[in-house]
Design a protein around this motif. Structure first.
Motif, PDB file in Angstrom:
ATOM      1  N   MET A 306      -8.932   8.461   6.058  1.00 21.61           N
ATOM      2  CA  MET A 306      -7.863   8.750   4.787  1.00 21.61           C
ATOM      3  C   MET A 306      -6.487   8.497   4.961  1.00 21.61           C
ATOM      4  O   MET A 306      -5.734   7.997   4.120  1.00 21.61           O
ATOM      5  CB  MET A 306      -8.197  10.028   4.365  1.00 21.61           C
ATOM      6  N   LYS A 307      -6.102   8.919   6.074  1.00 19.53           N
ATOM      7  CA  LYS A 307      -4.787   8.693   6.508  1.00 19.53           C
ATOM      8  C   LYS A 307      -4.283   7.071   6.389  1.00 19.53           C
ATOM      9  O   LYS A 307      -3.375   6.779   6.022  1.00 19.53           O
ATOM     10  CB  LYS A 307      -4.353   9.333   7.960  1.00 19.53           C
ATOM     11  N   ASN A 308      -5.110   6.366   7.119  1.00 16.70           N
ATOM     12  CA  ASN A 308      -4.990   4.734   7.137  1.00 16.70           C
ATOM     13  C   ASN A 308      -5.132   4.182   5.798  1.00 16.70           C
ATOM     14  O   ASN A 308      -4.160   3.519   5.242  1.00 16.70           O
ATOM     15  CB  ASN A 308      -5.977   4.395   8.074  1.00 16.70           C
ATOM     16  N   LEU A 309      -6.101   4.761   5.011  1.00 13.13           N
ATOM     17  CA  LEU A 309      -6.000   4.139   3.459  1.00 13.13           C
ATOM     18  C   LEU A 309      -4.742   4.560   2.676  1.00 13.13           C
ATOM     19  O   LEU A 309      -4.239   3.764   1.685  1.00 13.13           O
ATOM     20  CB  LEU A 309      -7.479   4.755   2.771  1.00 13.13           C
ATOM     21  N   LYS A 310      -4.213   5.704   2.948  1.00 12.38           N
ATOM     22  CA  LYS A 310      -2.825   6.192   2.414  1.00 12.38           C
ATOM     23  C   LYS A 310      -1.875   5.273   2.620  1.00 12.38           C
ATOM     24  O   LYS A 310      -1.239   4.472   1.879  1.00 12.38           O
ATOM     25  CB  LYS A 310      -2.725   7.370   2.710  1.00 12.38           C
ATOM     26  N   VAL A 311      -1.796   4.507   3.970  1.00 10.71           N
ATOM     27  CA  VAL A 311      -0.687   3.754   4.564  1.00 10.71           C
ATOM     28  C   VAL A 311      -1.158   2.307   3.858  1.00 10.71           C
ATOM     29  O   VAL A 311      -0.116   1.607   3.490  1.00 10.71           O
ATOM     30  CB  VAL A 311      -0.817   3.571   5.928  1.00 10.71           C
ATOM     31  N   TRP A 312      -2.326   1.963   3.658  1.00 11.55           N
ATOM     32  CA  TRP A 312      -2.727   0.620   3.166  1.00 11.55           C
ATOM     33  C   TRP A 312      -2.839   0.644   1.610  1.00 11.55           C
ATOM     34  O   TRP A 312      -3.034  -0.464   1.057  1.00 11.55           O
ATOM     35  CB  TRP A 312      -4.223   0.313   3.625  1.00 11.55           C
ATOM     36  N   ASN A 313      -2.269   1.654   0.939  1.00 11.11           N
ATOM     37  CA  ASN A 313      -2.406   1.970  -0.581  1.00 11.11           C
ATOM     38  C   ASN A 313      -3.710   1.631  -1.017  1.00 11.11           C
ATOM     39  O   ASN A 313      -3.891   1.203  -2.098  1.00 11.11           O
ATOM     40  CB  ASN A 313      -1.411   0.776  -1.071  1.00 11.11           C
ATOM     41  N   TRP A 314      -4.672   2.008  -0.451  1.00 10.91           N
ATOM     42  CA  TRP A 314      -5.966   2.189  -0.844  1.00 10.91           C
ATOM     43  C   TRP A 314      -6.667   3.367  -1.256  1.00 10.91           C
ATOM     44  O   TRP A 314      -7.570   3.724  -1.805  1.00 10.91           O
ATOM     45  CB  TRP A 314      -7.186   1.502   0.006  1.00 10.91           C
ATOM     46  N   TYR A 315      -5.906   4.598  -0.906  1.00 13.74           N
ATOM     47  CA  TYR A 315      -6.383   6.128  -1.155  1.00 13.74           C
ATOM     48  C   TYR A 315      -6.513   6.379  -2.533  1.00 13.74           C
ATOM     49  O   TYR A 315      -7.556   6.868  -3.044  1.00 13.74           O
ATOM     50  CB  TYR A 315      -5.277   6.941  -0.457  1.00 13.74           C
ATOM     51  N   ASP A 316      -5.713   5.914  -3.417  1.00 12.73           N
ATOM     52  CA  ASP A 316      -5.616   6.050  -4.875  1.00 12.73           C
ATOM     53  C   ASP A 316      -6.630   5.127  -5.762  1.00 12.73           C
ATOM     54  O   ASP A 316      -6.489   5.345  -6.914  1.00 12.73           O
ATOM     55  CB  ASP A 316      -4.193   6.046  -5.344  1.00 12.73           C
ATOM     56  N   LYS A 317      -6.994   4.268  -5.198  1.00 15.11           N
ATOM     57  CA  LYS A 317      -7.885   3.433  -5.804  1.00 15.11           C
ATOM     58  C   LYS A 317      -9.274   3.890  -6.418  1.00 15.11           C
ATOM     59  O   LYS A 317      -9.720   5.021  -5.730  1.00 15.11           O
ATOM     60  CB  LYS A 317      -8.439   2.069  -4.962  1.00 15.11           C
ATOM     61  N   LYS A 318      -9.782   3.599  -7.466  1.00 16.29           N
ATOM     62  CA  LYS A 318     -10.928   3.979  -7.981  1.00 16.29           C
ATOM     63  C   LYS A 318     -12.112   3.183  -7.614  1.00 16.29           C
ATOM     64  O   LYS A 318     -11.875   2.018  -6.983  1.00 16.29           O
ATOM     65  CB  LYS A 318     -10.965   3.908  -9.441  1.00 16.29           C
TER      66      LYS A 318
END
Length: 410
Positions: A306-318
């Motif tokens: 989750m931390k990495n996905l936030k850095v990659w701007n993927w965390y908020d994707k649907k």
């Protein structure tokens, strides 16, 4: 109080301290004391048994200055001796200018420099670590396994006992890991290099970079597709030797597309989609650990992803946006492949990477229906992976069904 002695120099009664602690020190009471008077000159009568004249002081000062110069020259020579003499065949090696011996206390500092510049390595250290068993190597060995950091020992013939380590395929491995493992297997098969698959529950922890798969080839431990490709290239085996510079750049661009889109989408689906996480990911990832360690490992891994996905701007994707990203990436790959058998005429590591991800999406239990609905739109990719399946001696039923479904829709 000053008195003139027989040598023409002045003796001074030195007062130490002040106030109540003040005391007079007589010259006869001084033993091996080196003090400086208020006039800035050294006290000549330090020892009763030694009498130094001014000429001796001048000579000694000259000798001292000469010794300092000699010491400086020796230190410069010793530093020069540490610099490796790289000539002839070793001129192409990217190594650091200072070789730190294994016993040196500065080896950790040298490794930090290497981490900042992976193209530089340390010959003495890497040779030392190469002689160790895998379990004995320090974690700093990771920084010595960059793409350009292998010594001439990498030019040895390919051993017959190379082992490829990965998680258990049936009950443990997840979608992105399975794709990367298949990609490495396909690449080695394309290069006609022998290897044996070794499944380990803690393969991820065994890997020098924390990612699977990794291979053990003689004294070397190398992980991930890019590192293994470079390692094989250093042994004189390459799938891209016929490609020009522009084609190699295009190949790397499409490999980056897969890593930055498809692989991140797979991570999102495994760890961010609650339904997939509860029904599949948590069970498979924690299956090799006892309770309650399985829950702790799942929680730790999910938090990291989750931390990495936030850095990659993927965390908020649907989830719908993630599948759309996958479809766009598949469209770009299909357009590049067109109706050719392989992306650049002959097989390359890009073909191996595409095969690994497409095959995993077609055969996985992670949103299989959605992946199949996307892939059946791209017949060139399906034919491409079916072709590599035959090379890998794998079943082609997944692609056969999709190709039939795609033909029926037309």
């Amino acid at each position: 109080m000053e008195t003139e002695n027989s040598y023409g120099s002045r003796d001074v009664d030195i007062k130490l301290g002040s106030g109540d602690n003040e005391c007079n020190v007589d010259e006869n009471d001084t033993e091996d004391i080196d003090v400086r008077s208020q006039y800035g000159s050294m006290n000549d009568n330090i020892l009763d048994d030694i009498v130094e004249v001014e000429e001796t002081d001048e000579n000694s000062s000259e000798e001292s200055s000469d010794d300092d110069e000699n010491t400086t020259e020796e230190s410069e020579n010793s530093e020069a001796e540490l610099e490796p003499d790289i000539k002839g065949e070793e001129s192409n090696l990217n190594i650091s200018e200072t070789i730190i011996t294994p016993e040196s206390n500065e080896s950790s500092n040298a490794i930090e420099v290497i981490k900042a510049d992976p193209s530089r390595t340390n010959v003495a250290l890497i040779r030392k670590f190469n002689k160790m068993e895998v379990a004995e190597r320090p974690r700093e060995y990771i920084s010595l396994l960059g793409p350009d950091s292998f010594c001439k020992t990498a030019q040895e013939p390919w051993p017959s006992d190379v082992k490829l380590y990965q998680p258990y395929e049936v009950e443990q491995i997840l979608l992105p890991d399975n794709a990367n493992c298949l990609a490495v297997q396909a690449f080695l098969r394309m290069c006609q290099l022998n290897y044996q698959i070794e499944s380990r529950a803690n393969a991820e922890a065994m890997s020098p970079t924390g990612k699977v798969p990794f291979i053990k080839c003689g004294a070397f431990v190398v992980s991930e597709l890019e590192g293994i490709v470079q390692f094989v290239n250093n042994r004189g085996i390459s799938l891209t030797e016929k490609l020009d510079t522009e084609e190699k750049s295009d190949m790397r661009a499409y490999m980056c597309l897969i890593h930055n889109v498809i692989e991140k989408a797979e991570l999102y689906i495994c760890w961010m989609d609650n339904e997939t996480y509860n029904d599949v990911t948590s069970i498979r990832h924690g299956s090799v650990y006892p309770w309650p360690l399985n829950h702790i490992q799942n929680w730790t891994k999910r938090k990291t992803v989750m931390k990495n996905l936030k850095v990659w701007n993927w965390y908020d994707k649907k989830l719908e946006e993630v599948f759309q990203e996958v479809e766009n990436a598949c469209q770009a790959l299909s357009d590049r492949l067109d109706n050719k058998e392989y992306f650049f005429g002959d097989r390359t590591e890009l073909d191996a990477l595409v095969f690994g991800h497409v095959y995993s999406m077609c055969s996985s239990c992670f949103h299989l229906k959605e992946f199949k609905n996307i892939l059946k739109k791209f017949r060139p990719l399906l034919k491409h992976c079916e072709r590599i399946c035959k090379l890998m001696d794998k079943e082609t039923e997944y692609f056969d069904d999709l190709l039939l479904a795609e033909s029926g829709d037309q």
